[in-house]
Design an enzyme around this catalytic site. Structure first.
Site, PDB file in Angstrom:
ATOM      1  N   ARG A  47      49.206  26.642  40.093  1.00  0.00           N
ATOM      2  CA  ARG A  47      47.758  26.477  39.975  1.00  0.00           C
ATOM      3  C   ARG A  47      47.423  25.097  39.395  1.00  0.00           C
ATOM      4  NH1 ARG A  47      42.493  27.246  41.293  1.00  0.00           N
ATOM      5  NH2 ARG A  47      41.169  27.977  39.612  1.00  0.00           N
ATOM      6  N   THR A  93      40.621  40.956  32.859  1.00  0.00           N
ATOM      7  CA  THR A  93      40.753  42.239  32.160  1.00  0.00           C
ATOM      8  C   THR A  93      40.669  43.343  33.216  1.00  0.00           C
ATOM      9  OG1 THR A  93      38.393  41.987  31.616  1.00  0.00           O
ATOM     10  CG2 THR A  93      39.976  41.614  29.852  1.00  0.00           C
ATOM     11  N   CYS A 268      34.471  42.954  38.617  1.00  0.00           N
ATOM     12  CA  CYS A 268      33.455  43.352  37.634  1.00  0.00           C
ATOM     13  C   CYS A 268      32.895  44.745  37.884  1.00  0.00           C
ATOM     14  CB  CYS A 268      32.312  42.327  37.618  1.00  0.00           C
ATOM     15  SG  CYS A 268      32.728  40.783  36.802  1.00  0.00           S
TER      16      CYS A 268
END
Length: 432
Positions: A47, A93, A268
């Site tokens: 990355r 998360t 999300c």
């Protein structure tokens, strides 16, 4: 306060470390890097190499924007963040296979920060968590690894991310930012720090827990609204009523909320409610409405597949051994993000019926699709090759192709399921 409490730095003394350079961390590091010394850290060396070459696989930041961040240093070496005094954690998360919060990345990032934490430093978390996670889960790690005392030697804050992947209109600077800190002084400094780059302004929450709760309910609210229209779509389909037509009619009232049915995935909306319900259940309360909405949305992949199979059977198409093309794999349109995409549920269900499934997506990275979901993307679907086509993601490329071009990929008598209402009702055979 004890005499040994370390004085907080001023804005002109800050050196910022952004831990995690994904969809959230990279835009943040770039924006701060225009004004402050910033170290952008990520454990993925590939990355970092791509970013040094001006390539962002998330497509959130282009080479020109990277170049504008003249004070930004990108690194995969943990030692490079040691000289910073503000640490902003922006790691994922996720949830595990049992839909429980997986704090592994967050704890790992906290250990990394704790290993270089000094007196007077501030650690700010942006990752979505349940209320209390910053002070109950992360701070103890910081204390253990650093040997320092919370709110005496170092401080913490929480400023929930509001990045919308693929959205070129709502960018970091023009989305109002919620901030919070573990002491009044820390809260003031953190709010001033974000206010210096957020043109839309900031909102200083009363506490870290309030800011955490505000974030987790933003997406829980959206999840429940989508669950409602998904259930309505199921009901209206049984009645033979076009759901989109109903929603357009209802939308003529000024206070009707314009939600649409569909697959609910991503990092999300399909994840955050489980963080809230996990915490609620740990405190002895079993949420009912939130989990009911989650069950509806988690079941939409199976529903879509069953509708497709029924439509094929009505056309006298042999389902076992049939070939179906799924157009779109990412969790939303015009975005390469494959995290928690629920299109895979449709694919899995169709395969359970004995259907051979090909998947095409002009935005998805083929290597990532193979690694995350063991799917080999089809680069160029063959014409007149499919018994069924599921238009699962409303990428601009599919809109521009038009219904006729997409239908040309199907065999005579095929079924086209326009899951996202990309085309007019009379141009497809099924709509959600």
């Amino acid at each position: 306060m004890p005499d040994r409490v370390k004085k907080l730095p001023s804005l002109d003394q800050l050196k910022i470390a952004v831990i995690g350079l994904g969809y959230v961390g990279l835009p943040l590091a770039v924006e701060f890097g225009k004004k402050y010394p910033v170290v952008g850290f990520d454990i993925d060396e590939g990355r970092i190499a791509d970013l040094h070459d001006g390539r962002d696989v998330t497509r959130e930041v282009d080479a020109a924007e990277l170049a504008e961040a003249e004070h930004l240093v990108l690194t995969a070496d943990r030692a490079d963040v040691a000289g910073c005094n503000i640490f902003i954690v922006t790691v994922p998360t996720p949830i595990d296979a049992h839909k429980r919060p997986d704090l592994t990345p967050l704890i790992g990032a906290s250990e990394t920060v704790g290993s270089v934490l000094k007196r007077g430093d501030i650690v700010i978390y942006e990752s979505t968590v349940y209320p209390g996670a910053t002070e109950e889960d992360c701070v103890p790690v910081l204390e253990r690894v650093s040997g320092l005392k919370f709110n005496v030697d170092f401080f913490a804050g929480y400023s929930p991310e509001r990045i919308n992947p693929g959205d070129k209109t709502h960018r970091l600077p023009n989305i109002r930012k919620v901030t919070s800190g573990s002491t009044p002084g820390a809260a003031e400094l953190i709010d001033a720090l974000y206010a210096s780059i957020i043109t839309a302004g900031t909102y200083k929450a009363e506490s870290i827990r309030v800011a955490e709760a505000a974030k987790v309910i933003e997406n829980t609210q959206r999840d429940l609204n989508i669950a409602l229209v998904n259930e309505l779509a199921i009901i209206f389909n049984k009645m033979g009523i076009d759901t989109e037509a109903v929603l357009k009619a209802a939308g003529t009232k000024w206070n009707f909320l314009p939600f649409r049915p569909g697959l609910v995935g991503g990092h999300c909306i399909g994840v955050d409610p489980y963080y809230l319900t996990h915490k609620a259940e740990a405190m002895g309360y079993h949420p009912q409405v939130i989990l009911a909405g989650r069950r509806i949305n988690d079941g939409m992949g199976a529903y879509v597949a069953s509708q497709m199979v029924k439509a094929m059977l009505k056309r006298r198409i042999q389902v076992d051994g049939a070939r179906v093309l799924v157009l779109g794999l990412t969790f939303k349109e015009n975005c390469p993000d494959l995290r928690n995409t629920r299109v895979v549920d449709v694919i899995s269900e169709l395969r359970d019926y004995g259907v051979a499934v090909d998947v095409h997506d002009p935005w998805a990275d083929p290597a990532e699709a193979r690694h995350e979901y063991a799917l080999d993307l089809v680069a160029h679907p063959a014409p007149e090759h499919y018994d069924g086509i599921v238009l699962a993601v409303a990428h601009t490329q599919y809109r521009e192709m038009g219904a006729a071009t997409i239908r040309a990929l199907g065999r005579a008598g095929h079924v086209l399921y326009d899951l996202k209402h990309v085309f007019a009702a009379d141009e497809s055979d099924l709509r959600l």
